[in-house]
Design a protein around this motif. Structure first.
Motif, PDB file in Angstrom:
ATOM      1  N   ASP A   1       0.856  -1.189   0.000  1.00 10.25           N
ATOM      2  CA  ASP A   1       0.000   0.000   0.000  1.00 10.25           C
ATOM      3  C   ASP A   1       0.894   1.242   0.000  1.00 10.25           C
ATOM      4  OD1 ASP A   1      -2.023   1.864   0.228  1.00 10.25           O
ATOM      5  OD2 ASP A   1      -2.496   1.382   2.318  1.00 10.25           O
ATOM      6  N   PRO A   2       1.426   1.635  -1.180  1.00 16.09           N
ATOM      7  CA  PRO A   2       2.355   2.768  -1.250  1.00 16.09           C
ATOM      8  C   PRO A   2       1.814   4.051  -0.619  1.00 16.09           C
ATOM      9  CG  PRO A   2       2.355   1.585  -3.318  1.00 16.09           C
ATOM     10  CD  PRO A   2       1.242   1.007  -2.487  1.00 16.09           C
ATOM     11  N   ALA A   3       0.501   4.264  -0.672  1.00 17.93           N
ATOM     12  CA  ALA A   3      -0.077   5.478  -0.085  1.00 17.93           C
ATOM     13  C   ALA A   3       0.081   5.500   1.433  1.00 17.93           C
ATOM     14  CB  ALA A   3      -1.552   5.603  -0.468  1.00 17.93           C
ATOM     15  N   ALA A   4       0.342   4.351   2.057  1.00 16.48           N
ATOM     16  CA  ALA A   4       0.546   4.289   3.505  1.00 16.48           C
ATOM     17  C   ALA A   4       2.013   4.540   3.875  1.00 16.48           C
ATOM     18  CB  ALA A   4       0.092   2.933   4.036  1.00 16.48           C
ATOM     19  N   SER A   5       2.868   4.759   2.896  1.00 18.45           N
ATOM     20  CA  SER A   5       4.286   5.012   3.157  1.00 18.45           C
ATOM     21  C   SER A   5       4.471   6.376   3.811  1.00 18.45           C
ATOM     22  CB  SER A   5       5.075   4.954   1.853  1.00 18.45           C
ATOM     23  OG  SER A   5       4.942   3.685   1.255  1.00 18.45           O
ATOM     24  N   LYS A   6       5.603   6.563   4.458  1.00 22.04           N
ATOM     25  CA  LYS A   6       5.917   7.831   5.138  1.00 22.04           C
ATOM     26  C   LYS A   6       7.334   8.263   4.754  1.00 22.04           C
ATOM     27  CE  LYS A   6       2.537   7.643   8.522  1.00 22.04           C
ATOM     28  NZ  LYS A   6       1.348   8.013   7.834  1.00 22.04           N
ATOM     29  N   VAL A   7       7.526   9.586   4.660  1.00 23.53           N
ATOM     30  CA  VAL A   7       8.833  10.157   4.350  1.00 23.53           C
ATOM     31  C   VAL A   7       9.150  11.222   5.386  1.00 23.53           C
ATOM     32  CG1 VAL A   7      10.190  11.436   2.640  1.00 23.53           C
ATOM     33  CG2 VAL A   7       8.471   9.810   1.876  1.00 23.53           C
ATOM     34  N   SER A   8      10.378  11.225   5.871  1.00 23.64           N
ATOM     35  CA  SER A   8      10.816  12.303   6.762  1.00 23.64           C
ATOM     36  C   SER A   8      12.224  12.720   6.349  1.00 23.64           C
ATOM     37  CB  SER A   8      10.786  11.858   8.225  1.00 23.64           C
ATOM     38  OG  SER A   8      11.657  10.779   8.436  1.00 23.64           O
ATOM     39  N   ALA A   9      12.519  14.003   6.549  1.00 28.18           N
ATOM     40  CA  ALA A   9      13.830  14.536   6.184  1.00 28.18           C
ATOM     41  C   ALA A   9      14.267  15.545   7.228  1.00 28.18           C
ATOM     42  CB  ALA A   9      13.770  15.198   4.813  1.00 28.18           C
ATOM     43  N   SER A  10      15.564  15.622   7.424  1.00 26.18           N
ATOM     44  CA  SER A  10      16.142  16.584   8.356  1.00 26.18           C
ATOM     45  C   SER A  10      17.383  17.182   7.712  1.00 26.18           C
ATOM     46  CB  SER A  10      16.508  15.883   9.663  1.00 26.18           C
ATOM     47  OG  SER A  10      17.077  16.813  10.556  1.00 26.18           O
ATOM     48  N   ILE A  11      17.521  18.505   7.798  1.00 26.35           N
ATOM     49  CA  ILE A  11      18.643  19.208   7.179  1.00 26.35           C
ATOM     50  C   ILE A  11      19.343  20.039   8.247  1.00 26.35           C
ATOM     51  CG2 ILE A  11      19.302  20.935   5.455  1.00 26.35           C
ATOM     52  CD1 ILE A  11      16.696  20.185   3.955  1.00 26.35           C
ATOM     53  N   ASP A  12      20.667  19.965   8.261  1.00 23.84           N
ATOM     54  CA  ASP A  12      21.469  20.774   9.169  1.00 23.84           C
ATOM     55  C   ASP A  12      21.768  22.100   8.473  1.00 23.84           C
ATOM     56  OD1 ASP A  12      23.361  22.008  10.748  1.00 23.84           O
ATOM     57  OD2 ASP A  12      24.771  20.333  10.714  1.00 23.84           O
ATOM     58  N   PRO A  13      21.179  23.221   8.944  1.00 26.17           N
ATOM     59  CA  PRO A  13      21.371  24.498   8.260  1.00 26.17           C
ATOM     60  C   PRO A  13      22.806  25.002   8.309  1.00 26.17           C
ATOM     61  CG  PRO A  13      20.249  24.841  10.330  1.00 26.17           C
ATOM     62  CD  PRO A  13      20.334  23.360  10.127  1.00 26.17           C
ATOM     63  N   THR A  14      23.589  24.540   9.282  1.00 22.64           N
ATOM     64  CA  THR A  14      24.979  24.989   9.349  1.00 22.64           C
ATOM     65  C   THR A  14      25.845  24.337   8.275  1.00 22.64           C
ATOM     66  OG1 THR A  14      25.601  23.312  10.976  1.00 22.64           O
ATOM     67  CG2 THR A  14      24.800  25.420  11.833  1.00 22.64           C
ATOM     68  N   SER A  15      25.275  23.411   7.514  1.00 17.34           N
ATOM     69  CA  SER A  15      26.017  22.774   6.424  1.00 17.34           C
ATOM     70  C   SER A  15      25.801  23.468   5.092  1.00 17.34           C
ATOM     71  CB  SER A  15      25.623  21.295   6.313  1.00 17.34           C
ATOM     72  OG  SER A  15      24.316  21.163   5.783  1.00 17.34           O
ATOM     73  N   VAL A  16      25.221  24.679   5.117  1.00 14.64           N
ATOM     74  CA  VAL A  16      24.960  25.400   3.869  1.00 14.64           C
ATOM     75  C   VAL A  16      26.276  25.765   3.193  1.00 14.64           C
ATOM     76  CG1 VAL A  16      24.825  27.734   4.880  1.00 14.64           C
ATOM     77  CG2 VAL A  16      23.581  27.221   2.783  1.00 14.64           C
ATOM     78  N   ARG A  17      26.318  25.608   1.878  1.00 16.88           N
ATOM     79  CA  ARG A  17      27.488  25.957   1.071  1.00 16.88           C
ATOM     80  C   ARG A  17      27.004  26.792  -0.116  1.00 16.88           C
ATOM     81  NH1 ARG A  17      29.001  24.623   5.107  1.00 16.88           N
ATOM     82  NH2 ARG A  17      30.344  22.920   5.693  1.00 16.88           N
TER      83      ARG A  17
END
Length: 145
Positions: A86-102
């Motif tokens: 059931d692909p619609a039941a999948s979940k995605v999460s992401a986290s970004i460290d802002p101090t790693s901006v280049r």
């Protein structure tokens, strides 16, 4: 090779070699067998995580309408909880460290945009950037949003 090829000037030899390589590439392209279209089976259900060495988040900002200024975050992680049944039941999460901006600003001694964007209260204030999906929509058999 015949003697006329060996005695030819360097530019003529290069031209002949290039023509030969082009013909070789074309013959390989047309002689290659066509791969049959086969239905791919979905990835198995499970938890998938991004590979930090091969991941980044890029973004662009218009620079006074003249061009786009591109930057990236180099430290981030993404996790996909994939449900193949059931692909619609999948979940995605992401986290970004802002101090790693280049930003690759060419004159960091004049202005350190990386530090300013990452830590300034008017920008990211060094607060983690996070995303958690609330909905996964299947748009076609092999795609979704």
């Amino acid at each position: 090779m015949n003697t006329s090829t060996i005695d030819a000037p360097d530019s003529a030899r290069r031209t002949m070699l290039m023509k030969y390589l082009h013909l070789l590439a074309l013959s390989a392209l047309f002689a290659a067998p066509a791969f049959p279209q086969s239905k791919l089976s979905p990835a198995p259900s499970g938890t998938y995580v991004s590979d930090p060495a091969h991941s980044s988040v890029t973004w662009k900002v218009s620079h006074f309408g003249l061009s786009n200024y591109t930057a990236r975050f180099t430290k981030m992680s993404v996790e996909l909880l994939w449900d193949s049944e059931d692909p619609a039941a999948s979940k995605v999460s992401a986290s970004i460290d802002p101090t790693s901006v280049r930003t690759d600003f060419p004159f960091p001694d004049v202005e350190d945009f990386d530090k300013k964007i990452a830590g300034d209260v008017n920008f990211l204030a060094a607060q983690p950037i996070s995303f958690v999906s609330t909905d996964v929509k299947v748009t076609t058999e092999n795609q979704g949003r």
